[in-house]
Design a protein around this motif. Structure first.
Motif, PDB file in Angstrom:
ATOM      1  N   GLU A 172       2.463  48.918  54.617  1.00 45.37           N
ATOM      2  CA  GLU A 172       2.117  48.569  53.088  1.00 45.37           C
ATOM      3  C   GLU A 172       3.345  48.613  52.283  1.00 45.37           C
ATOM      4  OE1 GLU A 172      -0.749  47.044  52.485  1.00 45.37           O
ATOM      5  OE2 GLU A 172      -1.249  47.265  54.646  1.00 45.37           O
ATOM      6  N   THR A 173       4.330  49.369  52.795  1.00 49.29           N
ATOM      7  CA  THR A 173       5.458  49.836  51.776  1.00 49.29           C
ATOM      8  C   THR A 173       6.263  48.602  51.506  1.00 49.29           C
ATOM      9  OG1 THR A 173       5.351  52.122  52.679  1.00 49.29           O
ATOM     10  CG2 THR A 173       7.497  51.111  51.463  1.00 49.29           C
ATOM     11  N   VAL A 174       6.485  48.324  50.217  1.00 49.37           N
ATOM     12  CA  VAL A 174       7.298  47.191  49.978  1.00 49.37           C
ATOM     13  C   VAL A 174       8.118  47.683  48.889  1.00 49.37           C
ATOM     14  CG1 VAL A 174       7.311  44.834  48.746  1.00 49.37           C
ATOM     15  CG2 VAL A 174       5.597  45.406  49.992  1.00 49.37           C
ATOM     16  N   ASP A 215      15.600  38.470  49.962  1.00 52.13           N
ATOM     17  CA  ASP A 215      16.433  38.413  48.772  1.00 52.13           C
ATOM     18  C   ASP A 215      15.853  39.356  47.764  1.00 52.13           C
ATOM     19  OD1 ASP A 215      18.026  36.460  50.018  1.00 52.13           O
ATOM     20  OD2 ASP A 215      16.835  34.504  48.586  1.00 52.13           O
ATOM     21  N   THR A 216      14.558  39.724  47.708  1.00 51.62           N
ATOM     22  CA  THR A 216      14.129  40.636  46.480  1.00 51.62           C
ATOM     23  C   THR A 216      13.120  41.795  47.096  1.00 51.62           C
ATOM     24  OG1 THR A 216      12.369  39.094  46.469  1.00 51.62           O
ATOM     25  CG2 THR A 216      14.197  38.644  44.910  1.00 51.62           C
ATOM     26  N   THR A 217      12.814  41.605  48.158  1.00 49.12           N
ATOM     27  CA  THR A 217      12.050  42.812  48.926  1.00 49.12           C
ATOM     28  C   THR A 217      12.340  43.096  50.384  1.00 49.12           C
ATOM     29  OG1 THR A 217      10.432  40.983  49.522  1.00 49.12           O
ATOM     30  CG2 THR A 217      10.021  41.960  47.408  1.00 49.12           C
ATOM     31  N   ALA A 218      11.725  44.352  50.474  1.00 48.27           N
ATOM     32  CA  ALA A 218      12.171  44.845  52.109  1.00 48.27           C
ATOM     33  C   ALA A 218      10.740  45.324  52.366  1.00 48.27           C
ATOM     34  CB  ALA A 218      13.051  45.973  52.365  1.00 48.27           C
ATOM     35  N   LYS A 219      10.191  44.913  53.773  1.00 47.99           N
ATOM     36  CA  LYS A 219       8.995  45.454  54.176  1.00 47.99           C
ATOM     37  C   LYS A 219       9.249  46.038  55.653  1.00 47.99           C
ATOM     38  CE  LYS A 219       6.554  41.689  51.992  1.00 47.99           C
ATOM     39  NZ  LYS A 219       5.662  40.476  52.122  1.00 47.99           N
ATOM     40  N   ASP A 274       6.428  36.533  58.720  1.00 48.83           N
ATOM     41  CA  ASP A 274       5.593  36.272  57.511  1.00 48.83           C
ATOM     42  C   ASP A 274       6.316  35.675  56.186  1.00 48.83           C
ATOM     43  OD1 ASP A 274       6.597  38.469  56.779  1.00 48.83           O
ATOM     44  OD2 ASP A 274       4.575  39.572  56.416  1.00 48.83           O
ATOM     45  N   GLY A 275       7.660  35.641  56.331  1.00 46.46           N
ATOM     46  CA  GLY A 275       8.421  35.107  55.286  1.00 46.46           C
ATOM     47  C   GLY A 275       9.899  34.825  55.743  1.00 46.46           C
TER      48      GLY A 275
END
Length: 393
Positions: free
Chosen positions: A68-70, A378-382, A359-360
């Motif tokens: 769940e961490t973004v 580009d804007t998030t890490a999961k 998923d992206g």
């Protein structure tokens, strides 16, 4: 109160007293353990060690890896991502930010670099301006060391103990490699008046391997020079004509060298195995602790790549063809991870390749553990957990 109730109260009181005694014993044992550790390891205890020890001290479940961490950050085409001691290091031209597994920024530092390049060690994170002049060394919490060299920096290598080397130049010399211990004191230097140093690798055994090129009789001559710190006479010198050294890694007496034409495995400077690389086909290199990988363009119609992974004896353990553009390759112990636009592939010797649909759109990733990766867009890490089966066929 009847007899049964009295007996029940007595048993409860006995349990409470027993629990209190056990709790007291546990506290005494813990205190004794801590005091013993302070006495036995007093020379190894530092502020950073203590801070790192309590870094993830959390009595909730948020201290563990969580899908769940973004992690959110600003889009920048210059962003580069690295895993350093279980954290995500975001490196850009303007600075570095270190995020922990809960998505919190635990360290930030600003600088200005044209081509920032990061090298992760077990102890320190090194960031240098490739072709520029800056070198900066960090731990998990702060900037520890910075230096601006007089000549352009061509490479940095950092070993598990925190010692590191810087490939640059020096007045009256074509090339120089400066070696520093983990306390940032210079302990060795290598200088050459006729060779250009391409790169260097400092092993945990303090063996420095320097790759160089020079011209001899009008032809290009590459060399890998093995040096023991504190000694001027090389342990060995390996020469190769008309080849450009691209990457090197060493461990004890073993070394692997990748050029634009071959991947060569050596023991104490003697070649034990090699594999050829078709001219113009080399796309990526990933040299791990146990596996050494290259990606080749098959140079055929369409998109076709060949991933090859070798052990330290030069045995080719994995050879897999992929018909997708490969964005990045990482090795973790005996496992190879391959990121494409649509899937993440996991390869091991003598096992069927596994694939995981994304998923992206992700452009980069890092390996946190055997079955845990962090995917970066580009804007998030999961964080992504990988099950044993992969996508169902």
């Amino acid at each position: 109160m009847n007899q049964a109730e009295k007996m029940g109260d007595t048993r409860s009181e006995i349990k409470v007293k027993k629990f209190k005694r056990m709790k007291l014993v546990a506290i005494i044992v813990l205190v004794a353990f801590l005091l013993g550790g302070l006495i036995l390891f007093r020379n190894d205890i530092t502020i950073e060690n203590l801070r790192y020890l309590i870094k993830y001290l959390d009595f909730s479940s948020s201290g563990t890896f969580n899908e769940e961490t973004v992690i959110h950050y600003n889009a920048d085409s210059g962003n580069r991502f690295h895993v350093f001691r279980g954290d995500l290091a975001l490196v850009s031209e303007s600075g570095v930010t270190l995020y922990d597994r809960r998505g919190s920024a635990v360290m930030t530092d600003s600088y200005s670099m044209t081509n920032p390049t990061a090298v992760c060690g077990d102890r320190y994170l090194a960031i240098y301006d490739l072709g520029g002049y800056q070198v900066r060394i960090y731990n998990s919490f702060s900037l520890l060391y910075e230096n601006t060299f007089d000549y352009a920096v061509q490479g940095v290598s950092i070993n598990g103990d925190g010692a590191f080397c810087v490939v640059t130049s020096e007045k009256s010399y074509h090339s120089a490699v400066f070696v520093y211990d983990r306390d940032f004191e210079e302990i060795h230097r290598w200088l050459s008046a006729d060779k250009f140093a391409i790169d260097a690798y400092l092993s945990d055994q303090n063996i420095l391997n320097v790759t160089t090129v020079k011209t001899q009789n009008g032809e290009l001559l590459g060399e890998m020079i093995g040096l023991k710190l504190g000694e001027e006479i090389p342990l060995y010198t390996v020469s190769f004509a008309d080849q450009i050294p691209l990457a090197v890694r060493s461990h004890r007496d073993f070394a692997v060298l990748v050029t634009d034409e071959t991947i060569t495995f050596m023991d104490d400077g003697e070649t034990v195995a090699s594999a050829s690389i078709p001219a113009g086909s080399l796309e990526q290199i990933s040299l791990g602790e146990e596996l050494f990988c290259i990606v080749q363009d098959e140079l055929s119609i369409g998109v076709n790549f060949r991933l090859r992974a070798f052990d330290e004896k030069g045995q080719e353990l994995i050879s897999e063809k992929l018909s997708s553009q490969i964005l990045k390759v990482e090795t973790w112990e005996d496992t190879v991870y391959v990121l494409t636009h649509a899937k993440l592939y996991v390869l091991r010797a003598d096992e069927e390749m596994k694939s995981y649909t994304l998923d992206g759109e992700y452009s980069d990733f890092g390996v946190l553990s055997e079955d845990t990766v962090i995917l970066c867009s580009d804007t998030t890490a999961k964080i992504r957990f990988l099950d044993k089966k992969g996508d169902s066929k």
